[in-house]
Design an enzyme around this catalytic site. Structure first.
Site, PDB file in Angstrom:
ATOM      1  N   CYS A  35      -2.948 -28.015  -9.287  1.00 21.66           N
ATOM      2  CA  CYS A  35      -2.650 -27.245  -8.386  1.00 21.66           C
ATOM      3  C   CYS A  35      -3.289 -26.596  -6.988  1.00 21.66           C
ATOM      4  O   CYS A  35      -3.471 -27.403  -6.254  1.00 21.66           O
ATOM      5  CB  CYS A  35      -1.284 -26.298  -9.215  1.00 21.66           C
ATOM      6  SG  CYS A  35       0.123 -25.481  -8.029  1.00 21.66           S
TER       7      CYS A  35
ATOM      8  N   HIS B 257       1.505 -29.884 -12.296  1.00 29.36           N
ATOM      9  CA  HIS B 257       0.771 -29.676 -13.515  1.00 29.36           C
ATOM     10  C   HIS B 257       0.850 -31.210 -14.574  1.00 29.36           C
ATOM     11  O   HIS B 257       2.111 -31.109 -14.850  1.00 29.36           O
ATOM     12  CB  HIS B 257       1.725 -28.400 -14.015  1.00 29.36           C
ATOM     13  CG  HIS B 257       1.149 -27.129 -13.601  1.00 29.36           C
ATOM     14  ND1 HIS B 257       0.365 -26.230 -13.128  1.00 29.36           N
ATOM     15  CD2 HIS B 257       1.576 -26.159 -11.950  1.00 29.36           C
ATOM     16  CE1 HIS B 257      -0.192 -25.434 -12.868  1.00 29.36           C
ATOM     17  NE2 HIS B 257       1.652 -25.469 -11.925  1.00 29.36           N
TER      18      HIS B 257
ATOM     19  N   GLU C 213      -0.086 -31.059 -16.832  1.00 35.60           N
ATOM     20  CA  GLU C 213      -0.162 -30.562 -18.853  1.00 35.60           C
ATOM     21  C   GLU C 213       1.376 -30.216 -18.857  1.00 35.60           C
ATOM     22  O   GLU C 213       1.335 -29.753 -20.037  1.00 35.60           O
ATOM     23  CB  GLU C 213      -0.929 -29.018 -18.706  1.00 35.60           C
ATOM     24  CG  GLU C 213      -0.749 -27.904 -18.345  1.00 35.60           C
ATOM     25  CD  GLU C 213      -1.318 -28.022 -16.569  1.00 35.60           C
ATOM     26  OE1 GLU C 213      -1.324 -26.693 -16.270  1.00 35.60           O
ATOM     27  OE2 GLU C 213      -1.460 -28.630 -16.291  1.00 35.60           O
TER      28      GLU C 213
END
Length: 200
Positions: free
Chosen positions: A79, A181, A183
């Site tokens: 990001c 993202h 994750e």
């Protein structure tokens, strides 16, 4: 050991939790000395570009990341972390980035809702180790208001279309970036992180 850079802005714990779930050892640190000893570096980030760069310079982390890039250590930006790899950003004010990749960061504009927040699919452009064993048109989770433009030839590996072409995965040599993202992108995001670890 992967060093997750703590420079005062970022979703550090969620990145580390994703690595922990794959039994991959990592540390979160704001110490330039500690990060310099790591075999690989992840630069996460949520926040404003100028604040991030100021914090990095004050802690010496900018020099550590640039040196690691020269040494060939695999480095991943997530990001805002990815955006910091470019030369310059217009966010808040003109601000120089780390300059690891050619290109600049500008504000998303148009009839689209901003920030760009939610799930979008990826289209592939240039091969990358990050995309090994991965099918096109998988969905990932974005949260951002700025994006990369004027990228050097060949560094965009995957992009998303959100009225505009949004570089989503970029790389050159040992430098990798994801605008979204991983994750927070489920099993597909985990696979992308696993592919980065395999590069290491």
């Amino acid at each position: 050991m992967i060093g997750i850079v703590d420079y005062g802005v970022g979703n550090l714990n969620s990145v580390q939790n994703a690595l922990n779930s794959m039994n991959i050892k990592s540390i979160i640190s704001s110490s330039a000395q500690e990060i310099s000893k790591c075999r690989s570096i992840i630069v996460p980030g949520v926040g404003a570009f100028p604040d991030a760069m100021e914090n990095m310079k004050n802690s010496g982390l900018d020099k550590v990341i640039k040196e690691a890039a020269k040494e060939g250590k695999p480095i991943l930006g997530i990001c805002l972390g990815m955006q910091l790899f470019f030369e310059e950003s217009d966010e808040v004010e003109k601000c120089q980035g780390l300059g690891l990749l050619k290109g600049n960061i500008i504000k998303l504009e148009g009839s689209i809702k901003i920030p760009h927040m939610g799930w979008n699919s990826l289209s592939f452009e240039t091969p990358s180790p990050l995309l090994s064993g991965i099918e096109e048109n998988q969905y990932v989770y974005f949260v951002h208001s700025y994006y990369a433009v004027n990228c050097e030839d060949g560094i965009i590996n995957a992009y998303s279309t959100y009225e505009k072409k949004i570089p989503a995965i970029v790389s050159r040599g040992n430098i990798f970036g994801m605008q979204f993202h991983p994750e927070k992108s489920g099993e597909f995001g985990q696979k992308l992180l696993k592919n980065f670890v395999e590069v290491i």
